[in-house]
Design a protein around this motif. Structure first.
Motif, short mmCIF file in Angstrom:
data_model
loop_
_atom_site.label_atom_id
_atom_site.label_comp_id
_atom_site.label_asym_id
_atom_site.label_seq_id
_atom_site.Cartn_x
_atom_site.Cartn_y
_atom_site.Cartn_z
N LEU A 79 0.65 -1.29 -0.05
CA LEU A 79 0.06 0.22 -0.11
C LEU A 79 0.97 1.23 0.03
CD1 LEU A 79 -3.20 -0.83 2.78
CD2 LEU A 79 -3.04 -0.77 -0.24
N GLY A 80 2.06 1.25 0.94
CA GLY A 80 3.03 1.93 0.23
C GLY A 80 3.37 2.94 -0.81
N ALA A 131 -0.66 1.61 -10.03
CA ALA A 131 -0.51 1.80 -8.46
C ALA A 131 -2.19 1.23 -8.06
CB ALA A 131 -1.07 3.21 -7.57
N PHE A 132 -3.04 1.25 -8.96
CA PHE A 132 -4.77 0.54 -8.38
C PHE A 132 -4.25 -1.07 -8.67
CE2 PHE A 132 -6.86 5.10 -8.49
CZ PHE A 132 -7.09 4.80 -7.82
N GLY A 133 -3.98 -1.36 -9.33
CA GLY A 133 -2.96 -2.64 -9.27
C GLY A 133 -2.77 -3.41 -8.35
N VAL A 134 -1.23 -2.36 -7.92
CA VAL A 134 -0.70 -3.16 -6.64
C VAL A 134 -1.77 -3.30 -5.36
CG1 VAL A 134 0.69 -1.92 -5.25
CG2 VAL A 134 1.54 -1.98 -7.08
N ILE A 135 -3.47 -2.48 -5.29
CA ILE A 135 -3.88 -2.51 -4.73
C ILE A 135 -4.87 -3.63 -4.09
CG2 ILE A 135 -5.78 -1.35 -3.33
CD1 ILE A 135 -4.22 1.64 -3.83
N ALA A 136 -4.71 -3.83 -5.87
CA ALA A 136 -6.50 -4.64 -6.20
C ALA A 136 -5.72 -6.32 -5.92
CB ALA A 136 -6.32 -4.51 -7.37
N SER A 137 -4.23 -6.51 -6.05
CA SER A 137 -3.51 -7.72 -6.10
C SER A 137 -2.89 -8.33 -4.65
CB SER A 137 -2.81 -7.70 -7.32
OG SER A 137 -1.71 -6.38 -7.16
N ILE A 138 -3.53 -7.63 -4.02
CA ILE A 138 -2.65 -8.14 -2.17
C ILE A 138 -3.46 -8.74 -1.86
CG2 ILE A 138 -2.15 -7.50 -0.13
CD1 ILE A 138 -2.16 -4.33 -0.96
N ASN A 139 -2.52 -10.22 -1.82
CA ASN A 139 -3.53 -11.77 -1.90
C ASN A 139 -3.28 -11.72 -0.54
OD1 ASN A 139 -3.38 -12.44 -4.07
ND2 ASN A 139 -1.71 -12.77 -4.02
N ASP A 140 -3.03 -11.30 0.80
CA ASP A 140 -2.99 -11.33 2.23
C ASP A 140 -4.49 -10.50 2.76
OD1 ASP A 140 -0.96 -12.62 1.78
OD2 ASP A 140 0.83 -11.15 2.59
N LEU A 141 -5.06 -9.85 1.70
CA LEU A 141 -6.40 -9.40 2.08
C LEU A 141 -7.48 -9.73 1.97
CD1 LEU A 141 -4.70 -5.48 2.83
CD2 LEU A 141 -4.68 -7.14 4.69
N SER A 142 -8.42 -9.63 3.15
CA SER A 142 -10.06 -10.78 2.31
C SER A 142 -10.42 -9.66 0.90
CB SER A 142 -11.20 -10.43 3.33
OG SER A 142 -11.47 -8.96 3.74
N PRO A 143 -11.07 -9.80 0.77
CA PRO A 143 -11.93 -9.12 -1.00
C PRO A 143 -12.45 -7.96 -0.46
CG PRO A 143 -11.86 -11.56 -1.50
CD PRO A 143 -11.48 -11.61 -0.04
N VAL A 144 -12.95 -8.02 0.54
CA VAL A 144 -13.71 -7.12 1.35
C VAL A 144 -12.74 -5.90 1.78
CG1 VAL A 144 -14.94 -6.06 3.01
CG2 VAL A 144 -15.68 -8.52 2.20
N ILE A 145 -11.46 -6.43 2.01
CA ILE A 145 -10.77 -4.98 2.86
C ILE A 145 -10.13 -4.82 0.79
CG2 ILE A 145 -9.07 -4.65 3.62
CD1 ILE A 145 -11.00 -4.68 5.86
N THR A 147 -11.41 -3.99 -1.81
CA THR A 147 -12.35 -3.45 -2.33
C THR A 147 -12.08 -1.71 -1.34
OG1 THR A 147 -13.79 -5.07 -3.35
CG2 THR A 147 -14.82 -3.18 -3.18
N GLN A 148 -12.53 -1.93 -0.14
CA GLN A 148 -12.38 -0.43 0.35
C GLN A 148 -11.53 0.49 0.63
OE1 GLN A 148 -13.63 -2.64 4.58
NE2 GLN A 148 -15.29 -1.63 4.28
N LEU A 149 -9.71 -0.16 0.17
CA LEU A 149 -8.87 -0.10 -0.57
C LEU A 149 -8.27 0.73 -1.59
CD1 LEU A 149 -6.51 -2.12 1.51
CD2 LEU A 149 -6.89 0.19 2.67
N VAL A 150 -8.94 0.12 -2.38
CA VAL A 150 -9.39 0.00 -3.67
C VAL A 150 -10.44 1.89 -3.24
CG1 VAL A 150 -9.79 0.88 -6.50
CG2 VAL A 150 -9.35 -1.19 -5.09
N ASN A 155 -10.92 7.78 -4.04
CA ASN A 155 -11.42 8.99 -3.75
C ASN A 155 -9.99 10.08 -3.35
OD1 ASN A 155 -14.06 7.94 -3.54
ND2 ASN A 155 -14.49 7.64 -1.97
N ALA A 156 -9.17 9.53 -2.77
CA ALA A 156 -7.64 10.43 -3.04
C ALA A 156 -7.91 11.30 -4.05
CB ALA A 156 -7.16 9.60 -1.82
N VAL A 157 -7.86 10.03 -5.31
CA VAL A 157 -7.83 11.55 -6.09
C VAL A 157 -8.39 11.54 -7.26
CG1 VAL A 157 -6.47 9.90 -8.88
CG2 VAL A 157 -6.01 9.33 -6.99
N GLY A 158 -9.12 11.00 -7.07
CA GLY A 158 -10.87 11.78 -8.29
C GLY A 158 -10.88 13.33 -7.40
#
Length: 301
Positions: A79-80, A131-145, A147-150, A155-158
């Motif tokens: 994420l960093g 950047a968004f690809g990196v966030i979406a492909s973090i396997n150690d997190l649940s799909p729900v988390i 999605t929330q991170l994406v 929201n921060a970018v747009g």
């Protein structure tokens, strides 16, 4: 700097920061592999714009925040680095002739000058995509988390963050503005990404829900302080980036003068530290790190 913190800047502290920086640099290099084709200018520009020497403040802040909330593991680093890619993309766009028309960034020629405006635009888009690809492909997190991170990053970018802040700065910054309007632009331009960082740290650590708004208050205060610090540096010739880009713009420096802005910067830092203490206590590393980042604020002439 007047932040009164229990955090001690000792050998262990500096060693920990060095370790974090090294891990960030290594992972960024892995995330932006060399194409092997010198004509692949977008790939080259992605690496040069991101890997150019920088403070890596945002990823370090995320890692420290998550660590203090009890998170350990790869998701924080991923994420960093994603946040750093977003930040790099925003700098490429900010420097464009249609925006700040800058010629120097991190001590090097800006991307559009070195590679062309077409490559610069494509580079920014590619960095955001990565950047968004990196966030979406973090396997150690649940799909729900994930999605929330994406969603947090989007929201921060747009239009709730960097894009709207930059638009306001370009269009409204050339005319007189009230302090509240300047503060709103600063929060969107700078505070929004800090808010995303703290939200990400909170999401991956499964902390108490009551902690989240306190972290957001910290991010708002930090964003205001950081933008004031950046405005004060506009006339400070350090060879890192173009100076005098705020001439004619309505900033807190043009509204209140440098002395008052220095005082207000310290107020924001004190407010930020109070929020930190509510979550992390008196001795957390973030306070010491903030002291290091803003150390020059009290001596800028």
């Amino acid at each position: 700097m007047t932040m009164d913190s229990g955090a001690t800047v000792d050998h262990g502290f500096t060693e920990r920061l060095a370790q974090l920086r090294a891990s960030i640099e290594k992972r960024l290099d892995e995330l932006l592999p060399e194409s092997g084709n010198e004509r692949d200018l977008v790939a080259v520009a992605m690496r040069e714009s991101t890997l150019a020497p920088g403070k890596r403040m945002r990823p370090i802040l995320l890692l420290l925040a998550a660590d203090g909330l009890g998170h350990q593991g790869d998701p924080g680093l991923e994420l960093g680095c994603a946040v750093e890619l977003i930040h790099a993309a925003s700098l490429v766009l900010d420097d464009m002739p249609c925006m700040d028309n800058a010629s120097l960034r991190r001590g090097r020629p800006t991307v559009h000058l070195k590679f062309g405006e077409d490559v610069a635009i494509l580079t920014a888009v590619a960095l955001l995509s990565r950047a968004f690809g990196v966030i979406a492909s973090i396997n150690d997190l649940s799909p729900v988390i994930r999605t929330q991170l994406v969603e947090v990053a989007a929201n921060a970018v747009g239009m709730q963050g960097l894009v709207r802040g930059q638009f306001q700065d370009l269009r409204d910054g050339q005319q007189a503005r009230r302090a509240e309007e300047i503060a709103m632009t600063n929060n969107l331009k700078t505070g929004a990404l800090f808010g995303a960082i703290m939200d990400m740290a909170w999401l991956i650590s499964s902390s108490d829900v009551l902690v989240r708004p306190i972290l957001q208050n910290f991010a708002v205060e930090l964003g205001q302080a950081f933008q004031m610090y950046d405005d004060l540096r506009d006339k400070c010739s350090d060879g890192d980036k173009d100076q005098g880009k705020d001439t004619g713009k309505s900033t807190f420096v043009s509204l209140y003068g440098e002395d008052k802005v220095r005082e207000q910067l310290q107020v924001h830092l004190s407010n930020a530290e109070r929020n930190l203490h509510k979550v992390y206590g008196e001795s957390h590393m973030i306070a010491g790190y903030m002291r290091m980042v803003f150390d020059k604020a009290s001596v800028i002439a």
